[in-house]
Motif scaffolding. Structure first.
Motif, PDB file in Angstrom:
ATOM      1  N   ALA A  45       0.836  -1.201   0.000  1.00 54.07           N
ATOM      2  CA  ALA A  45       0.000   0.000   0.000  1.00 54.07           C
ATOM      3  C   ALA A  45       0.872   1.253   0.000  1.00 54.07           C
ATOM      4  N   HIS A  46       0.386   2.287  -0.656  1.00 57.69           N
ATOM      5  CA  HIS A  46       1.071   3.577  -0.583  1.00 57.69           C
ATOM      6  C   HIS A  46       0.197   4.541   0.219  1.00 57.69           C
ATOM      7  N   ILE A  47       0.737   5.723   0.480  1.00 59.85           N
ATOM      8  CA  ILE A  47       0.019   6.618   1.403  1.00 59.85           C
ATOM      9  C   ILE A  47      -1.282   7.162   0.808  1.00 59.85           C
ATOM     10  N   GLY A  48      -1.461   7.044  -0.531  1.00 59.00           N
ATOM     11  CA  GLY A  48      -2.751   7.410  -1.125  1.00 59.00           C
ATOM     12  C   GLY A  48      -3.868   6.542  -0.558  1.00 59.00           C
ATOM     13  N   TRP A  49      -3.531   5.301  -0.220  1.00 61.79           N
ATOM     14  CA  TRP A  49      -4.540   4.388   0.321  1.00 61.79           C
ATOM     15  C   TRP A  49      -5.004   4.809   1.709  1.00 61.79           C
ATOM     16  N   LEU A  50      -4.135   5.553   2.415  1.00 63.73           N
ATOM     17  CA  LEU A  50      -4.550   5.995   3.759  1.00 63.73           C
ATOM     18  C   LEU A  50      -5.775   6.890   3.666  1.00 63.73           C
ATOM     19  N   VAL A  51      -5.914   7.566   2.512  1.00 63.30           N
ATOM     20  CA  VAL A  51      -7.057   8.481   2.344  1.00 63.30           C
ATOM     21  C   VAL A  51      -8.360   7.685   2.485  1.00 63.30           C
ATOM     22  N   TRP A  52      -8.457   6.545   1.783  1.00 57.82           N
ATOM     23  CA  TRP A  52      -9.703   5.778   1.920  1.00 57.82           C
ATOM     24  C   TRP A  52      -9.764   4.996   3.222  1.00 57.82           C
ATOM     25  N   MET A  53      -8.610   4.598   3.731  1.00 50.10           N
ATOM     26  CA  MET A  53      -8.639   3.867   5.010  1.00 50.10           C
ATOM     27  C   MET A  53      -9.197   4.766   6.120  1.00 50.10           C
ATOM     28  N   ASP A  79      -3.841  -8.427 -14.241  1.00 45.23           N
ATOM     29  CA  ASP A  79      -2.439  -8.856 -14.389  1.00 45.23           C
ATOM     30  C   ASP A  79      -1.555  -8.500 -13.198  1.00 45.23           C
ATOM     31  N   LYS A  80      -2.136  -8.475 -12.006  1.00 48.48           N
ATOM     32  CA  LYS A  80      -1.313  -8.129 -10.850  1.00 48.48           C
ATOM     33  C   LYS A  80      -0.565  -9.362 -10.331  1.00 48.48           C
ATOM     34  N   LEU A  81       0.613  -9.125  -9.808  1.00 50.22           N
ATOM     35  CA  LEU A  81       1.459 -10.168  -9.206  1.00 50.22           C
ATOM     36  C   LEU A  81       1.581 -11.407 -10.096  1.00 50.22           C
ATOM     37  N   LEU A 179     -17.839   3.119  -1.685  1.00 51.93           N
ATOM     38  CA  LEU A 179     -16.755   4.078  -1.434  1.00 51.93           C
ATOM     39  C   LEU A 179     -15.588   3.778  -2.375  1.00 51.93           C
ATOM     40  N   GLY A 180     -14.907   4.824  -2.800  1.00 55.52           N
ATOM     41  CA  GLY A 180     -13.702   4.641  -3.612  1.00 55.52           C
ATOM     42  C   GLY A 180     -13.067   5.995  -3.864  1.00 55.52           C
ATOM     43  N   GLY A 181     -11.851   5.966  -4.368  1.00 52.08           N
ATOM     44  CA  GLY A 181     -11.234   7.216  -4.793  1.00 52.08           C
ATOM     45  C   GLY A 181     -11.947   7.709  -6.048  1.00 52.08           C
ATOM     46  N   MET A 182     -11.669   8.952  -6.408  1.00 53.31           N
ATOM     47  CA  MET A 182     -12.328   9.541  -7.593  1.00 53.31           C
ATOM     48  C   MET A 182     -12.129   8.720  -8.864  1.00 53.31           C
ATOM     49  N   ASP A 183     -11.017   7.963  -8.907  1.00 50.01           N
ATOM     50  CA  ASP A 183     -10.752   7.158 -10.107  1.00 50.01           C
ATOM     51  C   ASP A 183     -11.734   5.979 -10.245  1.00 50.01           C
ATOM     52  N   GLN A 184     -12.537   5.742  -9.235  1.00 49.59           N
ATOM     53  CA  GLN A 184     -13.515   4.640  -9.283  1.00 49.59           C
ATOM     54  C   GLN A 184     -14.899   5.105  -9.732  1.00 49.59           C
ATOM     55  N   THR A 208     -13.347   9.769  -2.552  1.00 46.73           N
ATOM     56  CA  THR A 208     -12.284  10.462  -1.808  1.00 46.73           C
ATOM     57  C   THR A 208     -11.257  11.032  -2.797  1.00 46.73           C
ATOM     58  N   PRO A 209     -10.497  12.004  -2.337  1.00 47.67           N
ATOM     59  CA  PRO A 209      -9.530  12.653  -3.240  1.00 47.67           C
ATOM     60  C   PRO A 209      -8.387  11.733  -3.634  1.00 47.67           C
ATOM     61  N   ILE A 210      -7.784  12.064  -4.746  1.00 51.38           N
ATOM     62  CA  ILE A 210      -6.643  11.303  -5.256  1.00 51.38           C
ATOM     63  C   ILE A 210      -5.381  12.138  -5.051  1.00 51.38           C
ATOM     64  N   ILE A 211      -4.392  11.526  -4.459  1.00 46.62           N
ATOM     65  CA  ILE A 211      -3.104  12.211  -4.284  1.00 46.62           C
ATOM     66  C   ILE A 211      -2.286  12.028  -5.563  1.00 46.62           C
ATOM     67  N   SER A 212      -1.744  13.138  -6.049  1.00 46.72           N
ATOM     68  CA  SER A 212      -1.001  13.100  -7.311  1.00 46.72           C
ATOM     69  C   SER A 212       0.350  12.404  -7.138  1.00 46.72           C
ATOM     70  N   VAL A 234      -2.641  10.618 -13.478  1.00 52.76           N
ATOM     71  CA  VAL A 234      -1.629  11.406 -12.763  1.00 52.76           C
ATOM     72  C   VAL A 234      -1.473  11.013 -11.291  1.00 52.76           C
ATOM     73  N   LYS A 235      -2.195   9.965 -10.874  1.00 48.78           N
ATOM     74  CA  LYS A 235      -2.181   9.648  -9.446  1.00 48.78           C
ATOM     75  C   LYS A 235      -0.888   8.966  -8.977  1.00 48.78           C
ATOM     76  N   MET A 236      -0.649   9.094  -7.694  1.00 50.61           N
ATOM     77  CA  MET A 236       0.381   8.296  -7.046  1.00 50.61           C
ATOM     78  C   MET A 236      -0.080   6.853  -7.186  1.00 50.61           C
ATOM     79  N   SER A 237       0.798   5.983  -7.679  1.00 51.45           N
ATOM     80  CA  SER A 237       0.333   4.637  -8.003  1.00 51.45           C
ATOM     81  C   SER A 237       1.402   3.610  -7.679  1.00 51.45           C
ATOM     82  N   LYS A 238       0.955   2.471  -7.161  1.00 57.07           N
ATOM     83  CA  LYS A 238       1.962   1.475  -6.793  1.00 57.07           C
ATOM     84  C   LYS A 238       2.627   0.880  -8.022  1.00 57.07           C
ATOM     85  N   SER A 239       1.935   0.937  -9.157  1.00 59.07           N
ATOM     86  CA  SER A 239       2.563   0.414 -10.385  1.00 59.07           C
ATOM     87  C   SER A 239       3.712   1.290 -10.845  1.00 59.07           C
ATOM     88  N   LYS A 240       3.754   2.521 -10.330  1.00 61.64           N
ATOM     89  CA  LYS A 240       4.874   3.405 -10.683  1.00 61.64           C
ATOM     90  C   LYS A 240       5.550   3.810  -9.377  1.00 61.64           C
TER      91      LYS A 240
HETATM   92  N1  LIG Z   1      -2.947   8.272  -5.307  1.00 57.72           N
HETATM   93  C1  LIG Z   1      -4.048   7.938  -4.681  1.00 57.72           C
HETATM   94  N2  LIG Z   1      -4.632   8.809  -3.829  1.00 57.72           N
HETATM   95  C2  LIG Z   1      -5.758   8.478  -3.183  1.00 57.72           C
HETATM   96  N3  LIG Z   1      -6.403   7.297  -3.338  1.00 57.72           N
HETATM   97  C3  LIG Z   1      -5.855   6.392  -4.168  1.00 57.72           C
HETATM   98  C4  LIG Z   1      -4.654   6.675  -4.878  1.00 57.72           C
HETATM   99  N4  LIG Z   1      -4.353   5.597  -5.641  1.00 57.72           N
HETATM  100  C5  LIG Z   1      -5.320   4.698  -5.421  1.00 57.72           C
HETATM  101  N5  LIG Z   1      -6.231   5.164  -4.548  1.00 57.72           N
HETATM  102  C6  LIG Z   1      -7.445   4.481  -4.114  1.00 57.72           C
HETATM  103  O1  LIG Z   1      -7.066   3.255  -3.543  1.00 57.72           O
HETATM  104  C7  LIG Z   1      -7.966   2.218  -3.925  1.00 57.72           C
HETATM  105  C8  LIG Z   1      -7.150   1.139  -4.586  1.00 57.72           C
HETATM  106  O2  LIG Z   1      -6.691   1.627  -5.836  1.00 57.72           O
HETATM  107  P1  LIG Z   1      -5.634   0.957  -6.794  1.00 57.72           P
HETATM  108  O3  LIG Z   1      -5.598  -0.521  -6.553  1.00 57.72           O
HETATM  109  O4  LIG Z   1      -5.888   1.436  -8.170  1.00 57.72           O
HETATM  110  O5  LIG Z   1      -4.300   1.630  -6.249  1.00 57.72           O
HETATM  111  P2  LIG Z   1      -2.867   1.689  -6.827  1.00 57.72           P
HETATM  112  O6  LIG Z   1      -1.992   1.248  -5.746  1.00 57.72           O
HETATM  113  O7  LIG Z   1      -2.534   3.014  -7.353  1.00 57.72           O
HETATM  114  O8  LIG Z   1      -2.889   0.599  -7.920  1.00 57.72           O
HETATM  115  P3  LIG Z   1      -2.260   0.455  -9.301  1.00 57.72           P
HETATM  116  O9  LIG Z   1      -0.974   1.201  -9.334  1.00 57.72           O
HETATM  117  O10 LIG Z   1      -2.044  -0.998  -9.313  1.00 57.72           O
HETATM  118  O11 LIG Z   1      -3.270   0.967 -10.258  1.00 57.72           O
HETATM  119  C9  LIG Z   1      -9.011   2.876  -4.847  1.00 57.72           C
HETATM  120  O12 LIG Z   1     -10.195   3.183  -4.133  1.00 57.72           O
HETATM  121  C10 LIG Z   1      -8.316   4.132  -5.311  1.00 57.72           C
HETATM  122  O13 LIG Z   1      -9.216   5.163  -5.595  1.00 57.72           O
END
Ligand SMILES: Nc1ncnc2c1ncn2[C@@H]1O[C@H](COP(=O)(O)OP(=O)(O)OP(=O)(O)O)[C@@H](O)[C@H]1O
Ligand SMILES: N[C@@H](Cc1ccc(O)cc1)C(=O)O
Length: 361
Positions: A45-53, A79-81, A179-184, A208-212, A234-240
């Motif tokens: 998990a990255h800190i963007g996930w804390l927003v929804w947690m 295609d994860k893991l 519930l989900g981030g805006m990308d959902q 919830t908001p998305i952290i860039s 443009v979101k913070m993403s675990k794939s990047k």
């Molecule tokens: N940067 C972010 N800021 C806030 N919430 C986020 C962010 N990235 C993902 N989320 C939220 O976390 C949940 C899980 O998203 P997701 O699995 O796409 O995350 P991710 O780690 O960025 O994944 P991936 O990089 O594999 O696309 C979703 O509800 C999504 O909206």
């Protein structure tokens, strides 16, 4: 909590609620309210996930009967893991630990495994009924909910099943709130439209908001599209990994990443450091941001609200480096107990090493 307090707790730090009136009616009805969020167990998990947690915590405290869907099959489709289901299940166990350490009252949350849903033939009946009511174009456009572009459905047709499953998850669990981030957003809007056609409960969508990305939004003008499409890019993403602070990063990694982050002076829009301050740090009750700086630069200063911080930053009274140092130190304090909760368990530590080596996207 009375209705107003419950509403405010649910609504704080959200970007949108579709619709506010429907949420109010749910709360006023006095009946049980069922909510959920789904996530793909697919890495650290990255800190963007804390927003929804943090939002899950709010919803539980506001009396919502809450489920967390561990979207194992969805992660497989996406295609994860490397499609290793055993590893995907292990990743789900780690995220559970992260949630607990982040303050989610796990004993009051139901954890649901997507494999359990998929083992019921009624679930697949529902997926087919949902598919009957959704156009191919709409399903393709919804691929942003899995961090993909519409064209990617060409590669592998299972990708088209994913949005239909996500909508069916909501109906199958008979939920009132999704519930989900805006990308959902596209999944939830599709669920609301299909609900009408199928005579199902129309879920209230809470976003919830998305952290860039720490590297900044890039050329935002170059990515035309709806707001959720743009955010997904443009979101913070675990794939990047270079875009993200992970909850297992060391203190030094956190400081280094924040120091390197995109953070132009006076710029508020698309500034990941300010977004972290706003949605991760100030989302915690009673948080104070302490900026240590030499007296020749104005001396130490404390912010008790995000609004004050933003004003000073926008008006040039707070230097980017001072902001970064203060945010990094507070983030270190938040991440440390989460990292320790995960890494102090040797089984988790080993699993994490395997997962980190296998993040395929
Ligand atoms: N940067 C972010 N800021 C806030 N919430 C986020 C962010 N990235 C993902 N989320 C939220 O976390 C949940 C899980 O998203 P997701 O699995 O796409 O995350 P991710 O780690 O960025 O994944 P991936 O990089 O594999 O696309 C979703 O509800 C999504 O909206
Ligand atoms: N699409 C979500 C995961 C998800 C899967 C199934 C759901 O029912 C809900 C959410 C994500 O990428 O994070």
């Amino acid at each position: 909590m009375d209705v107003e307090e419950r509403f405010n707790r649910i609504a704080r730090n959200t970007v949108e609620i579709v619709t506010v009136d429907e949420l109010r009616r749910l709360l006023e009805s006095g009946g049980g309210i069922k909510g959920y969020i789904g996530y793909e167990p697919s890495g650290v998990a990255h800190i963007g996930w804390l927003v929804w947690m943090y939002k899950v915590k709010d919803l539980v405290e506001a009396g919502v009967d809450f489920s967390v869907l561990e979207a194992t099959w969805h992660a497989y489709i996406n295609d994860k893991l490397g499609g290793d289901m055993e590893l995907i299940r292990t990743a789900a166990r780690i995220v559970r630990r992260v949630m607990e350490a982040a303050g989610v009252p796990a004993e009051r949350v139901r954890f649901v495994d997507a494999e359990e849903l998929a083992s019921d033939k009624d679930y697949w009946g529902l997926v087919i009924r949902v598919a009957k009511r959704a156009s191919l174009a709409r399903v393709r456009r919804a691929l942003t909910i899995m961090g993909r572009r519409a064209e990617e459905a060409e590669v592998d047709a299972s990708k088209l099943i994913y949005p239909l499953m996500q909508v069916s998850d909501i109906f199958y669990m008979d939920l009132d709130i999704a519930l989900g981030g805006m990308d959902q957003r596209k999944a939830h809007m599709l669920a609301r439209d299909v609900a009408e056609k199928l005579g199902r409960k129309k879920p209230v969508a809470i976003h919830t908001p998305i952290i860039s990305s720490l590297q900044g939004p890039g050329r935002m003008e170059a990515s035309p599209g709806e707001i959720d499409d743009v955010l997904a890019e443009v979101k913070m993403s675990k794939s990047k990994p270079e875009t993200a602070v992970f909850v297992v990063d060391s203190d030094e990694d956190i400081r280094r990443k924040i120091r390197k982050a995109y953070c132009p002076a006076r710029q508020v829009q698309g500034n990941p450091v300010l977004e972290i301050a706003r949605y991760v740090l100030f989302a915690r009750d009673g948080f104070i941001l302490r900026v240590e700086r030499p007296s020749r630069y104005g001396g130490p200063v404390e912010y008790v609200s995000y609004e004050e911080l933003e004003r000073d930053y926008a008006e040039g009274r707070l230097h980017p480096l001072d902001l970064k140092n203060a945010v990094a130190e507070s983030l270190v304090e938040i991440v440390r107990p989460i990292r320790e909760a995960v890494l102090s368990d040797s089984t988790m530590r080993r699993a994490l090493e395997v997962i980190e080596g296998r993040v395929t996207r």
